[in-house]
Design an enzyme around this catalytic site. Structure first.
Site, PDB file in Angstrom:
ATOM      1  N   THR A 150       4.250  50.977 -48.836  1.00  0.00           N
ATOM      2  CA  THR A 150       3.571  50.568 -47.592  1.00  0.00           C
ATOM      3  C   THR A 150       4.359  49.520 -46.820  1.00  0.00           C
ATOM      4  O   THR A 150       4.879  48.581 -47.408  1.00  0.00           O
ATOM      5  CB  THR A 150       2.219  49.932 -47.971  1.00  0.00           C
ATOM      6  OG1 THR A 150       1.495  50.883 -48.724  1.00  0.00           O
ATOM      7  CG2 THR A 150       1.449  49.514 -46.727  1.00  0.00           C
ATOM      8  N   GLY A 204      -1.694  51.874 -55.086  1.00  0.00           N
ATOM      9  CA  GLY A 204      -2.985  51.596 -54.465  1.00  0.00           C
ATOM     10  C   GLY A 204      -4.144  51.581 -55.439  1.00  0.00           C
ATOM     11  O   GLY A 204      -5.056  50.752 -55.343  1.00  0.00           O
TER      12      GLY A 204
HETATM   13  N1  GLY Z   1       0.107  51.360 -51.568  1.00  0.00           N
HETATM   14  C1  GLY Z   1       0.030  52.588 -50.947  1.00  0.00           C
HETATM   15  C2  GLY Z   1      -0.763  53.583 -51.630  1.00  0.00           C
HETATM   16  O1  GLY Z   1      -1.036  53.462 -52.816  1.00  0.00           O
HETATM   17  O2  GLY Z   1      -1.134  54.540 -51.006  1.00  0.00           O
END
Ligand code: GLY
Length: 320
Positions: A150, A204
């Protein structure tokens, strides 16, 4: 005074462009939107916007979020296909009274209605990476794409207005409809102009278990510096995950307070990030975790930066 901190080297050109705006007294939200859109537009960055890596059905589904630290307005989109700049859609959503977090078809209808640019975000390079990955995948677990993931940013403008934003194509080969932390307020980002802001990159599914961006802002509110807050939040949450689950996913956090002081923490070997302030042009740093789990960082060398660019721009080849 103004400042900006961003995840990964890929943010450099965007932060440079935003710094020019901030120097000319631009609003934090405008500077941030410009910086994130710049990363989204670059086809060589495989984890954000155009050229982002697709899901398991070879579709590029994008997530983004925007938060205003004065009003606490939030706007978020998830699993959006075929729009050039998810960050612009997220920011527009932050101006709505309700319906601030839209996903999939609903987000696309909203974007269409508001005249956002449509674009096929799947590039030939990304297709090649997809086809190579299909060949490799049987032996591997899904994890964030090495050296990317990200783009998250926190921005402070000369009028003490703070904003934070994120954008990502999420996990390479994710399931259709999967959302990670990036569009989720409190996990992927949080900002309060009375305190400061934070943003995350990493796996995430684990970042969300700790609402870790909110946790960092909370710790800053209690009086910790951005560096102390990042170190504390990442070390303790990484340890907690390992204790309870036997492992912790990749996690790297950036933060800036409303005085322009900043901090960073990571649980991976090399995490690059970019900082610009009124006193310092946009600078790339490399952070790593030492043996005690404490994050240290240094300026990236010219050679490292050049090699990064060359690697990203190298032709993509289909594996045998
Ligand atoms: N950090 C981005 C995702 O896990 O989608």
């Amino acid at each position: 005074m103004y400042g900006m901190i961003a995840t990964w080297r890929m943010a450099l050109e965007g932060v440079e462009a935003a710094s020019e705006l901030l120097k000319a007294d631009a609003d934090a939200g405008d500077a941030l939107e410009k910086a994130i859109a710049c990363v989204e537009d670059c086809e060589f960055y495989k984890s954000v916007g155009y050229g982002g890596l697709p899901n398991e059905e070879m579709e590029v589904e994008l997530d983004a979020a925007f938060m205003d630290g004065n009003t606490l307005d939030i706007g978020c989109v998830g699993a959006v296909k075929d729009f050039a700049n998810p960050i612009r859609i997220a920011r527009q959503l932050s101006k709505e009274e309700v319906n601030n977090f839209l996903v999939g078809r609903g987000a696309e209808k909203y974007a269409q209605r508001h005249g956002f640019e449509r674009k096929n975000m799947l590039t030939e390079r990304a297709k090649i990476h997809y086809q190579n990955r299909v060949k490799e995948l049987s032996q591997q677990q899904l994890k964030p794409y090495t050296g990317h993931d990200t783009v998250g940013m926190v921005c402070l403008d000369a009028n003490a207005h703070m904003c934070a934003a994120t954008s990502t194509s999420g996990l390479f080969m994710k399931r259709s409809g999967r959302l990670g932390d990036s569009p989720v307020i409190g996990s992927g980002l949080y900002v309060d102009s009375q305190v400061g802001g934070a943003s995350a990159t990493g796996l995430g599914e684990d970042v969300m278990k700790g609402c870790i961006s909110y946790e960092i802002v909370r710790l800053m509110k209690e009086g910790k510096t951005p560096q102390e807050a990042c170190d504390w939040a990442v070390r303790s949450f990484d340890a907690e995950l390992r204790k309870r689950r036997g492992q912790a996913g990749d996690m790297s956090l950036i933060a800036m307070n409303n005085q322009g002081e900043w901090g960073v923490a990571t649980n991976i070997d090399t995490f690059s990030f970019v900082v610009a302030t009124a006193q310092q042009p946009a600078t790339v740093y490399l952070a790593k975790r030492d043996a005690q789990g404490k994050t240290t960082y240094e300026k990236a060398s010219k050679e490292w930066i050049e090699e990064y660019v060359q690697t990203r721009k190298a032709p993509a080849k289909l594996k045998e």
